[in-house]
Design a protein around this motif. Structure first.
Motif, PDB file in Angstrom:
ATOM      1  N   PRO A  59       0.920  -0.900   0.073  1.00  0.00           N
ATOM      2  CA  PRO A  59      -0.276   0.328  -0.005  1.00  0.00           C
ATOM      3  C   PRO A  59       0.909   1.077  -0.304  1.00  0.00           C
ATOM      4  CG  PRO A  59      -0.287  -1.327   1.977  1.00  0.00           C
ATOM      5  CD  PRO A  59       0.839  -1.897   1.657  1.00  0.00           C
TER       6      PRO A  59
ATOM      7  N   ASN B 256       2.242   5.355   0.890  1.00  0.00           N
ATOM      8  CA  ASN B 256       2.923   5.756   2.157  1.00  0.00           C
ATOM      9  C   ASN B 256       3.631   6.459   1.679  1.00  0.00           C
ATOM     10  OD1 ASN B 256       4.414   5.938   4.142  1.00  0.00           O
ATOM     11  ND2 ASN B 256       2.746   5.941   5.533  1.00  0.00           N
TER      12      ASN B 256
ATOM     13  N   HIS C 155      -2.130   9.225   5.862  1.00  0.00           N
ATOM     14  CA  HIS C 155      -3.741   8.219   5.426  1.00  0.00           C
ATOM     15  C   HIS C 155      -4.068   7.573   6.637  1.00  0.00           C
ATOM     16  CE1 HIS C 155      -2.576   8.751   0.739  1.00  0.00           C
ATOM     17  NE2 HIS C 155      -1.440   8.677   1.254  1.00  0.00           N
ATOM     18  N   VAL C 156      -3.619   7.456   8.019  1.00  0.00           N
ATOM     19  CA  VAL C 156      -3.735   5.915   8.783  1.00  0.00           C
ATOM     20  C   VAL C 156      -3.143   7.436  10.166  1.00  0.00           C
ATOM     21  CG1 VAL C 156      -3.826   4.119   7.525  1.00  0.00           C
ATOM     22  CG2 VAL C 156      -1.564   5.206   8.710  1.00  0.00           C
TER      23      VAL C 156
ATOM     24  N   GLN D 135      -7.562   3.713   8.944  1.00  0.00           N
ATOM     25  CA  GLN D 135      -7.787   4.554   7.015  1.00  0.00           C
ATOM     26  C   GLN D 135      -8.764   5.344   7.408  1.00  0.00           C
ATOM     27  OE1 GLN D 135      -8.356   1.290   4.671  1.00  0.00           O
ATOM     28  NE2 GLN D 135      -8.040   2.864   2.727  1.00  0.00           N
TER      29      GLN D 135
ATOM     30  N   ARG E  28     -10.805   7.600   5.111  1.00  0.00           N
ATOM     31  CA  ARG E  28     -11.931   7.509   4.033  1.00  0.00           C
ATOM     32  C   ARG E  28     -12.310   8.689   3.545  1.00  0.00           C
ATOM     33  NH1 ARG E  28     -11.529   3.106   1.314  1.00  0.00           N
ATOM     34  NH2 ARG E  28     -12.159   1.207   2.347  1.00  0.00           N
TER      35      ARG E  28
ATOM     36  N   ILE F 159     -13.058   7.720   9.768  1.00  0.00           N
ATOM     37  CA  ILE F 159     -11.824   6.804  10.079  1.00  0.00           C
ATOM     38  C   ILE F 159     -12.460   5.451   9.875  1.00  0.00           C
ATOM     39  CG2 ILE F 159      -9.639   6.489  11.081  1.00  0.00           C
ATOM     40  CD1 ILE F 159      -9.180   8.308  10.871  1.00  0.00           C
TER      41      ILE F 159
ATOM     42  N   ARG G 295      -9.003  -5.608  10.681  1.00  0.00           N
ATOM     43  CA  ARG G 295     -10.040  -4.855  10.477  1.00  0.00           C
ATOM     44  C   ARG G 295     -10.693  -5.129  11.905  1.00  0.00           C
ATOM     45  NH1 ARG G 295     -10.217  -0.746   6.673  1.00  0.00           N
ATOM     46  NH2 ARG G 295      -9.036  -0.985   4.749  1.00  0.00           N
TER      47      ARG G 295
ATOM     48  N   SER H 100       2.099   9.240   9.780  1.00  0.00           N
ATOM     49  CA  SER H 100       1.431   7.767   9.004  1.00  0.00           C
ATOM     50  C   SER H 100       2.126   7.428   9.351  1.00  0.00           C
ATOM     51  CB  SER H 100       1.601   8.612   6.883  1.00  0.00           C
ATOM     52  OG  SER H 100       2.542   8.376   7.256  1.00  0.00           O
TER      53      SER H 100
ATOM     54  N   HIS I 108       2.939   2.971   8.125  1.00  0.00           N
ATOM     55  CA  HIS I 108       3.093   1.482   6.747  1.00  0.00           C
ATOM     56  C   HIS I 108       2.628   0.948   6.628  1.00  0.00           C
ATOM     57  CE1 HIS I 108       4.733  -0.265   3.601  1.00  0.00           C
ATOM     58  NE2 HIS I 108       3.508   0.187   2.924  1.00  0.00           N
TER      59      HIS I 108
ATOM     60  N   LEU J 137      -5.164  -2.820   0.326  1.00  0.00           N
ATOM     61  CA  LEU J 137      -5.797  -2.408   1.688  1.00  0.00           C
ATOM     62  C   LEU J 137      -7.068  -3.204   2.340  1.00  0.00           C
ATOM     63  CD1 LEU J 137      -4.426   0.974   2.672  1.00  0.00           C
ATOM     64  CD2 LEU J 137      -3.580  -0.669   2.982  1.00  0.00           C
ATOM     65  N   GLU J 138      -7.575  -2.727   0.794  1.00  0.00           N
ATOM     66  CA  GLU J 138      -9.402  -3.517   0.693  1.00  0.00           C
ATOM     67  C   GLU J 138      -9.397  -5.271   0.567  1.00  0.00           C
ATOM     68  OE1 GLU J 138     -11.419  -1.334   2.061  1.00  0.00           O
ATOM     69  OE2 GLU J 138     -10.125   0.139   1.119  1.00  0.00           O
TER      70      GLU J 138
END
Length: 749
Positions: A412, A414, A628-629, A637, A639, A666, A687, A707, A709, A728-729
């Motif tokens: 992903p 970063n 991103h996070v 994560q 959104r 988030i 998750r 962030s 990673h 990530l999905e």
């Protein structure tokens, strides 16, 4: 990091102490006379002296006729525009007349710069004779370069002269080494010499051999910032391969003697200045009696071998045999410089058992100089480049190059990670910066632990061991300007003469820009140096949203913020009941009754952190992070980033409890486990899913720290349908990468 990780926190106590600069105990060296003034001139005397050489004192932009005249000249010289292109631009009909410039082409502009702007240190051109052959060397007066740095107005608040002992505890038991003034008792100006040979053209295989100079009184944080211009190009050394010498041993010997002869020529003024001292004026007009001395040499292993005149494969610092270099117990001593110089002095008397390739080392006449103590650890070449090359070869044999490249393409994104979409096993001509980026996700934790800890702990109280990381970062940026840009601005004939003229012109323009800024700010008063020079970060979003009106349906479909409506209503209830403890059921009941007066919202796509220096100025050239996070106690994560319009916020929240302007939606991952995985030292998270739905919430953007990673848990073979943009999905379990930078390493290891 979770609240239960007490064992992990105790293991990292020392590393956290190193980072917490506000806990540093500073002890001044007793009876230090460093930096004591001998005369005190009028404040800002340096700029006053510079201004006295400008012909028109009424015109703020003199010798340029107006602000536009100056700004166009600055643009033409500092933004990579070729002389021919600028002359062609000015030759367009009507351009010069409408702009009313004092020059009509590049030649006339260069004339104004060369003749009317006060001088900076100029380049000298000499020839060095070695083995009957003449070689050209271009260099500036080393003392003039030192004076230019010492007297620079930008550094006046930050120059450090008095030696200090830094401790990480109040009891003064754990010593901290950082800048040079924390490692030496000499009340002088330590000179740092660094080099980074650069290939300026591929076709003709031409290289530049620049030598840079800076002074150790400038804190290393400033060295990391190229825009501070804390380094001066001191010299261009000859880059000949001595093809006329056919014997390889003689060729190597002649090349080494040529290098030392050139360096001796460049640094020879330090002999008298180091012993007798000289008066130098800092930017605030204070004159001090200074003793500049050669203190540090920064270069890769081949340059260290050349500077120390040891044989390749030998250690440039100590006498440990080459076959014992891997031993942690073999005894060793630092090379004895005086014994070597005494031996060289008798080289013409009697027969020697060996032939020393260098007859006159460049530092043999420099006071207080010891090249074996001046050599610094080479983070770039010895750690990053040295380890990655062997590591990639080992991994390719064990896992196969195809699987390694497949996993690289499925990481992903970063801010700190460079995605190699074609893999890494087939890379050639990999730069040091790229090796560092590869190291961030090739997670062999034993090597990475060693690499990061070595950068913290690689020091000795007996040597001047300023880590060269700051200079490595400087070289990566500076070599483009001083070597590549300078070379491409020439006609490739007698290029070094043209390159030095080009650089002199640039230096004059940059120095004049500082003077104009000083005049425009009405000669600001002097501000004392802060106790600690620290570089912080500031969170920022774009002035205007990325999308002004995005419906909730689009947030769900396009952004993946599936439950943003429910999360936002829960956030509103929580903000309205901060003084109460609501059960989950009560929270859901109250949230179901919240009616949102809007069905769309302004959305932001990115949060950035910009560097902020000690003067409070953000550096627009350096984005230190984009998020991103969320790091710290929870990972999530992002959104969507959005704002609630002021009119809507007033109808949803009490006037006494208005929400922050920017909010983030988030989706959460599980908390950190109590301990990291014993195999690789990384924390595993998944998750959070409840009743088939991802757990999400709304938080203020200001709560987001930085962030992280995530490394997907690939399994034996990486699934082929996973890609960087969907991993990530598709993946549910990740490991938190603690190796993307030193902050994450100390926080998460």
């Amino acid at each position: 990091m979770d609240d239960n990780g007490t064992d992990h926190e105790s293991r990292q106590h020392v590393e956290h102490q190193i980072l917490e600069r506000d806990r540093v105990t500073i002890v001044q060296y007793p009876d230090s006379q460093a930096g004591k003034p001998i005369t005190h001139a009028e404040v800002w005397d340096v700029n006053a002296t510079y201004g006295s050489s400008i012909s028109d004192t009424e015109n703020l932009y003199s010798p340029f006729s107006s602000q536009m005249d100056w700004e166009i000249a600055q643009w033409a010289k500092l933004h990579g525009l070729s002389s021919t292109a600028f002359s062609d631009f000015l030759s367009i009909g009507g351009v010069n007349e409408h702009l009313d410039l004092s020059y009509k082409n590049s030649r006339e502009l260069n004339g104004i710069i060369n003749k009317q702007l006060p001088g900076r240190p100029k380049f000298h051109h000499e020839q060095i004779i070695v083995a009957g052959e003449a070689f050209c060397i271009f260099y500036q007066d080393v003392l003039e370069c030192i004076k230019a740095l010492y007297g620079d107005l930008d550094f006046v608040d930050y120059l450090v002269f008095s030696p200090e002992c830094h401790y990480t505890d109040d009891d003064e038991t754990v010593r901290l080494y950082s800048d040079m003034h924390t490692e030496t008792r000499r009340d002088n100006i330590p000179i740092i010499i660094s080099t980074n040979k650069t290939q300026v053209t591929v076709f003709c295989n031409k290289t530049a051999y620049p030598i840079y100079l800076t002074i150790g009184n400038i804190p290393k944080e400033i060295h990391r910032k190229p825009y501070w211009h804390a380094h001066i190009l001191l010299a261009y050394l000859p880059t000949t391969h001595l093809e006329h010498i056919t014997n390889k041993a003689s060729c190597r010997q002649s090349a080494a003697n040529l290098y030392h002869a050139c360096m001796a020529c460049v640094l020879s003024p330090l002999k008298k200045a180091g012993l007798d001292g000289l008066a130098m004026c800092s930017g605030d007009g204070i004159s001090c009696h200074c003793h500049p001395f050669f203190a540090c040499f920064v270069g890769d292993y081949s340059k260290q071998v050349l500077a120390t005149a040891v044989k390749t494969t030998e250690c440039p610092k100590c006498d440990i045999p080459p076959d014992k270099l891997e031993s942690s117990t073999a005894p060793f001593e630092i090379h004895d410089l005086h014994a070597i110089l005494d031996t060289l002095a008798t080289i013409d008397v009697g027969d020697l058992e060996f032939v020393q390739p260098v007859i006159h080392p460049f530092l043999e006449r420099l006071p207080f100089a010891n090249i074996f103590q001046a050599i610094t650890p080479n983070i770039l070449h010895q750690l990053y480049q040295g380890l990655v090359k062997h590591l990639l070869h080992w991994l390719a044999q064990g896992c196969g190059p195809i699987e390694i490249d497949v996993r690289c393409r499925r990481l992903p994104p970063n801010h700190h990670i460079c995605l190699f979409m074609k893999g890494i096993t087939g890379l050639s001509h990999v730069s040091g910066a790229e090796h560092a980026k590869i190291f961030c996700f090739i997670l062999i934790h034993g090597l990475l632990d060693f690499l990061y800890l070595a950068q913290y702990l690689c020091h000795s109280s007996e040597t001047l061991s300023l880590l060269d990381e700051a200079l490595v970062l400087f070289h990566d940026n500076k070599q483009i300007f001083v070597n590549l840009d300078a070379y491409h601005a020439t006609n490739h004939k007698d290029e070094f003469t043209q390159m030095t003229q080009w650089l002199e012109c640039k230096e004059k323009i940059m120095h004049h820009a500082k003077f104009i800024r000083w005049r425009l700010h009405d000669n600001p008063s002097h501000h004392p140096r802060p106790l600690e020079l620290s570089f912080d970060q500031t969170q920022t979003l774009t002035k205007h949203p990325s999308a002004k009106a995005v419906s909730f349906q689009s947030l769900v479909l396009d952004y993946g913020a599936t439950y943003i409506h429910e999360a936002l209503t829960r956030y509103i209830v929580q903000q309205n009941h901060l003084d109460k403890s609501l059960s989950c059921r009560r929270l859901e009941d109250l949230a179901a009754n919240v009616l949102l007066p809007f069905c769309s919202d302004a959305v932001y796509h990115k949060i950035k952190w910009l560097s902020v220096d000690a003067r409070g100025h953000g550096d627009p050239l350096v984005t230190v992070d984009s998020v991103h996070v969320k790091l710290c106690y929870c990972v999530g994560q992002i959104r969507a980033i959005f704002l609630i319009q002021e009119r809507d916020a007033q109808s949803l929240f009490p006037l006494t409890n208005q929400p922050p302007r920017h909010l983030a939606y988030i989706e959460w991952f599980t908390p950190f486990p109590s301990t990291p995985d014993s195999r690789h030292g990384m924390y595993k998270i998944t998750r959070i899913v409840c009743l088939g739905e991802r757990v999400a919430s709304i938080i203020p953007v200001s709560n987001i720290a930085c962030s992280v990673h995530l490394i997907p848990k690939f399994g034996p073979v990486a699934p082929h349908h996973w890609m960087s943009n969907n991993v990530l999905e598709e993946c549910d379990t990740f490991f938190i990468n603690c190796y993307i930078d030193r902050h994450n390493f100390v926080t998460l290891r």
